[in-house]
Design an enzyme around this catalytic site. Structure first.
Site, PDB file in Angstrom:
ATOM      1  N   ASP A 216      21.920  49.127  51.394  1.00  0.00           N
ATOM      2  CA  ASP A 216      22.962  49.186  52.415  1.00  0.00           C
ATOM      3  C   ASP A 216      22.397  49.734  53.722  1.00  0.00           C
ATOM      4  O   ASP A 216      21.618  50.698  53.725  1.00  0.00           O
ATOM      5  CB  ASP A 216      24.093  50.088  51.910  1.00  0.00           C
ATOM      6  CG  ASP A 216      25.272  50.132  52.836  1.00  0.00           C
ATOM      7  OD1 ASP A 216      25.922  49.087  53.005  1.00  0.00           O
ATOM      8  OD2 ASP A 216      25.556  51.212  53.391  1.00  0.00           O
ATOM      9  N   GLU A 263       5.485  49.238  40.006  1.00  0.00           N
ATOM     10  CA  GLU A 263       5.063  49.912  38.784  1.00  0.00           C
ATOM     11  C   GLU A 263       5.818  49.386  37.565  1.00  0.00           C
ATOM     12  O   GLU A 263       5.426  49.645  36.427  1.00  0.00           O
ATOM     13  CB  GLU A 263       5.302  51.416  38.906  1.00  0.00           C
ATOM     14  CG  GLU A 263       4.488  52.099  39.997  1.00  0.00           C
ATOM     15  CD  GLU A 263       4.865  53.570  40.127  1.00  0.00           C
ATOM     16  OE1 GLU A 263       5.458  54.114  39.162  1.00  0.00           O
ATOM     17  OE2 GLU A 263       4.599  54.168  41.183  1.00  0.00           O
TER      18      GLU A 263
END
Length: 548
Positions: A216, A263
């Protein structure tokens, strides 16, 4: 090199066949999707119960607007705890069950993240209010001394996006910045503690199994050094340039986030809500070491005009392609007038104004439905990714018949009703024509009123009905996947100034945005946004034809 070859090369500039490059993602606004508890507000258990219908529609993923702990001053975009579920929506166990259901159905799940600001009930802000000016607690937010002899004036002339000043004074005399509601204080991203906290938040939800984040106000975290006044002339002219939006050093934040996501297995994604222009500036958010997608608001804001749409489509493919990213198309979301209505409004209202029962802007219901369906058929034929907003597959219009006392968007209150706000696109959606609350809630309760029109547009009233908007969406999404249009390339065809025509793979798409009929190419009709009565295409219609 042909146009098609150039655009294909741009779309494939980055290696790999990651799912998000051509995905269709369905936005769920939790408050208005499905209510399992009966309190009139949608919840996570309700979402889980309706996910089979979303999967059956033919989309690839869902994006959920915020469900975190919040006082709900801005419908959950005022977050008090980023690592818990608000009891209004359920529990963390409910979230886990919903996520498991989605994955079992083959749907990925993207969750909203709100890093520009928190709720004023966040533990950090409450600590800041109890602490002295200059304290470590206050350094996590943007507190400043005021101007004037007694500091009685705000630190600068910034205005809230929701109307009114962007500064509120606290009892000890300092002011804090809130680019949105008073209850939404902005974080100070120059403090590394803020960045560390959000990395922890990312890991919390990634460890639970989410597939990514919609970010956002992604363009808002960084502010210009010294917080200078806004140039009033630029703002009046509608410029997106400001000292609080689109600052270049915001990109450092998302480079760090990208490393965190890499990751994890499974092509986790970041999508930017970045209200910036031109498109070249928006494309900076999706460079190879930053985000994966950015909402194409320039496309969303383009009027129903053949010349303008062709230009923005070309510009989008070029700008995103130059940084190795696919274009991402969108027509509706929880912040904008539903595109079925918006594209037919006369006169068109200013962006962000909304519409209400006394608005001068009106949309003919027949024209608006045809145009809304046509716009979707055009968008879903374009190469790249696409976003749908819940209820648009039913042809829902913007709801205007909401009384002032029923409106909940802070924009309406902060502007004393000058701006109608966003409630009209957030009304709970209809599932069953004859059920209480049209199937949204078993008790018949709804947090915003539903119009009688919902009975005609309910999902069960359209299911299996030839020519219904729901069946058009199903057909378009199935063909898009079957023909791999999302990973294709666009080649323009000449059909005159008021129509658009292009090839994508073996499909020719023609869109009539004018008044006069347009010839339909010879071939197998795969899809039409309205029933075809002859070999010509009427105004506000789109057709897909297999020609190759």
């Amino acid at each position: 090199m042909t146009d098609a070859q150039t655009q294909s090369a741009a779309l494939q500039a980055a290696p790999g066949g990651e799912w998000w490059r051509s995905a269709v993602i369905y936005q769920i606004y939790p408050r208005s999707f499905a209510d399992a508890s009966g309190d009139g507000v949608g919840d996570l258990a309700g979402i889980a119960s309706r996910l089979p219908a979303v999967a059956e529609l033919g989309v690839d993923a869902v994006w959920l607007s915020p469900f975190y702990r919040s006082p709900q001053r801005d419908a959950g975009y005022d977050v008090a705890d980023y690592m818990d579920v608000d009891p209004l929506f359920g529990t963390l166990d409910d979230f886990d069950r919903m996520l498991e259901t989605a994955h079992r159905l083959g749907l990925r799940v993207i969750v909203d993240l709100v890093p520009n600001h928190s709720s004023n009930e966040h533990v950090w802000f409450q600590e800041a209010l109890r602490s002295a000016p200059g304290s470590e607690a206050r350094s996590r937010y943007i507190f400043r001394d005021g101007k004037g002899e007694q500091g009685e004036l705000p630190p600068n002339n910034w205005q809230s996006v929701f109307g009114g000043p962007a500064w509120t004074r606290v009892p000890d005399g300092q002011w804090y910045l809130h680019l949105f509601d008073t209850s939404q204080p902005d974080f100070d991203w120059d403090n590394p503690v803020v960045g560390d906290m959000f990395v922890e938040v990312l890991r919390f939800w990634l460890d639970r199994g989410v597939d990514g984040f919609r970010v956002d106000v992604a363009h808002g975290n960084a502010k210009a050094e010294g917080l200078p006044d806004v140039d009033a002339e630029l703002i009046a002219a509608g410029s997106m340039d400001s000292p609080f939006f689109g600052q270049e050093h915001v990109h450092e934040i998302y480079r760090r986030w990208r490393l965190v996501l890499e990751e994890y297995e499974g092509d986790r994604v970041l999508c930017a809500e970045a209200w910036v222009s031109p498109l070249e500036k928006m494309a900076r958010f999706v460079r190879p070491d930053e985000m994966h997608q950015a909402f194409n608001f320039v496309y969303l804001e383009t009027p129903w005009d053949a010349t303008l749409l062709r230009q923005v489509i070309d510009d989008s493919i070029r700008a995103f392609g130059e940084v190795g990213a696919p274009p991402t198309w969108v027509l509706s979301n929880h912040d904008t007038i539903r595109h079925r209505t918006r594209l037919a409004l006369v006169p068109p209202p200013p962006h962000g104004a909304g519409i209400g029962p006394t608005s001068k802007s009106k949309a003919d219901p027949v024209v608006s439905l045809r145009r809304g369906r046509a716009a979707t058929a055009l968008m879903l034929a374009l190469p790249g990714g696409a976003y749908l907003y819940q209820g648009e597959e039913l042809g829902l219009p913007e709801v205007t018949a909401i009384e002032p006392h029923q409106r909940q968007d802070p924009t309406f209150a902060r502007t004393q009703g000058e701006l109608w706000g966003r409630d009209g696109c957030r009304v709970p959606i209809p599932w069953e024509a004859d059920a209480p609350a049209y199937g949204f809630s078993g008790t018949g309760e709804t947090w915003l009123p539903q119009p009688p029109l919902w009975a005609q547009l309910a999902r069960d009233a359209q299911e299996g009905v030839a020519g219904s908007t729901l069946e058009m969406y199903r057909r378009a999404l199935a063909l898009r996947q079957e023909l791999q249009l999302g990973s294709g390339a666009l080649e323009w065809l000449d059909v005159g100034p008021t129509a658009l025509a292009f090839r994508n793979g073996g499909v020719t798409v023609v869109a009539n945005l004018g008044h006069d009929a347009v010839d339909v190419p010879r071939g197998e009709i795969l899809l039409s946004s309205s029933p075809l009565d002859s070999a010509s295409l009427s105004a506000d219609d789109v057709v897909w034809v297999r020609t190759g």
